[in-house]
Design a protein around this motif. Structure first.
Motif, PDB file in Angstrom:
ATOM      1  N   ARG A  96       0.861  -1.182   0.000  1.00 22.28           N
ATOM      2  CA  ARG A  96       0.000   0.000   0.000  1.00 22.28           C
ATOM      3  C   ARG A  96       0.893   1.225   0.000  1.00 22.28           C
ATOM      4  O   ARG A  96       1.855   1.300   0.781  1.00 22.28           O
ATOM      5  N   SER A 113      -3.376   4.100 -17.084  1.00 17.12           N
ATOM      6  CA  SER A 113      -4.517   4.552 -16.279  1.00 17.12           C
ATOM      7  C   SER A 113      -5.282   5.621 -17.060  1.00 17.12           C
ATOM      8  O   SER A 113      -4.842   6.086 -18.117  1.00 17.12           O
ATOM      9  N   THR A 119       0.666   1.823 -15.091  1.00 16.10           N
ATOM     10  CA  THR A 119       0.598   0.987 -13.897  1.00 16.10           C
ATOM     11  C   THR A 119       1.033  -0.431 -14.288  1.00 16.10           C
ATOM     12  O   THR A 119       1.042  -0.786 -15.472  1.00 16.10           O
ATOM     13  N   GLU A 132      -3.985  -8.490  -6.851  1.00 19.83           N
ATOM     14  CA  GLU A 132      -5.319  -7.875  -6.925  1.00 19.83           C
ATOM     15  C   GLU A 132      -5.281  -6.461  -7.480  1.00 19.83           C
ATOM     16  O   GLU A 132      -6.108  -6.100  -8.340  1.00 19.83           O
ATOM     17  N   ASN A 133      -4.333  -5.645  -7.031  1.00 19.72           N
ATOM     18  CA  ASN A 133      -4.316  -4.238  -7.434  1.00 19.72           C
ATOM     19  C   ASN A 133      -3.125  -3.922  -8.329  1.00 19.72           C
ATOM     20  O   ASN A 133      -2.001  -4.377  -8.056  1.00 19.72           O
TER      21      ASN A 133
END
Length: 199
Positions: A96, A113, A119, A132-133
């Motif tokens: 994070r 993005s 990204t 996941e991200n």
């Protein structure tokens, strides 16, 4: 009484009669050199090389990157420019943004993005699905420069104040060992000269 040189028998002191080349001498010499080389290797890969190159050592804690980087492996992460972050590159990134927890996974795809920023889609080599991200450039600490199996455990042990104390002890020990080896070699050379010049 003959004065022929062949009749002169040199006197050699008992302690100088044979050089120190017995089995025990060789065993101690080999062991000491092996320990010295191992100590220098550990010091180099965990402290010296990362520090002088501006890299950061991390320890792999999970099996998500098996078999390339198994648990306990030391991975040294070097800062990387955006152009170096291509598909197939193993990177260490913040899970994070702004938090200290990191993970080392491989870039498997890139995407743009909505604002035009790149990204990165990442995945562990041993995982069946992508993370996941997507990872933003600001989360990436760098790419894997080199890794050493099991050395991560040593890196974990050599942390903070303990690292400073241990490195200081090792440096003093190596300096003392070098002085001992030079002194021992000098004494041996001097003894050989005395033996050769004895009447």
């Amino acid at each position: 009484m003959s004065t022929d040189d062949t009749d002169v028998i040199p006197v050699v002191r008992p302690e100088e009669a044979e050089p120190r080349t017995g089995v025990w001498w060789w065993v101690t010499r080999i062991v000491s050199y092996t320990l010295l080389a191992a100590t220098l290797f550990v010091l180099a890969v965990t402290v010296i090389i990362p520090r002088i190159s501006g890299s950061t050592p991390y320890t792999v804690l999970t099996s998500s990157m098996r078999p390339t980087y198994p648990p306990g492996a030391l991975v040294v992460i070097k800062p990387a420019e955006a152009g170096e972050l291509v598909v197939g590159t193993a990177v260490t990134y913040q899970i994070r943004s702004g938090e200290p927890d990191v993970v080392t996974h491989r870039i498997v795809a890139t995407q743009q993005s909505g604002g035009g920023d790149t990204t990165y889609i990442t995945r562990g080599d041993n995982n069946g699905s992508d993370d996941e991200n997507p990872v933003q450039i600001g989360q990436i600490r760098g790419k894997v420069w080199y890794s050493v199996p099991y050395m991560g455990y040593v890196n974990n042990w050599l942390n903070g104040e303990q690292r400073k104390i241990t490195v200081t002890i090792i440096v003093i020990g190596l300096a003392g060992y070098a002085l001992y080896m030079f002194g021992s070699a000098g004494m041996e050379h001097r003894n050989k000269r005395k033996a050769a010049g004895a009447p």
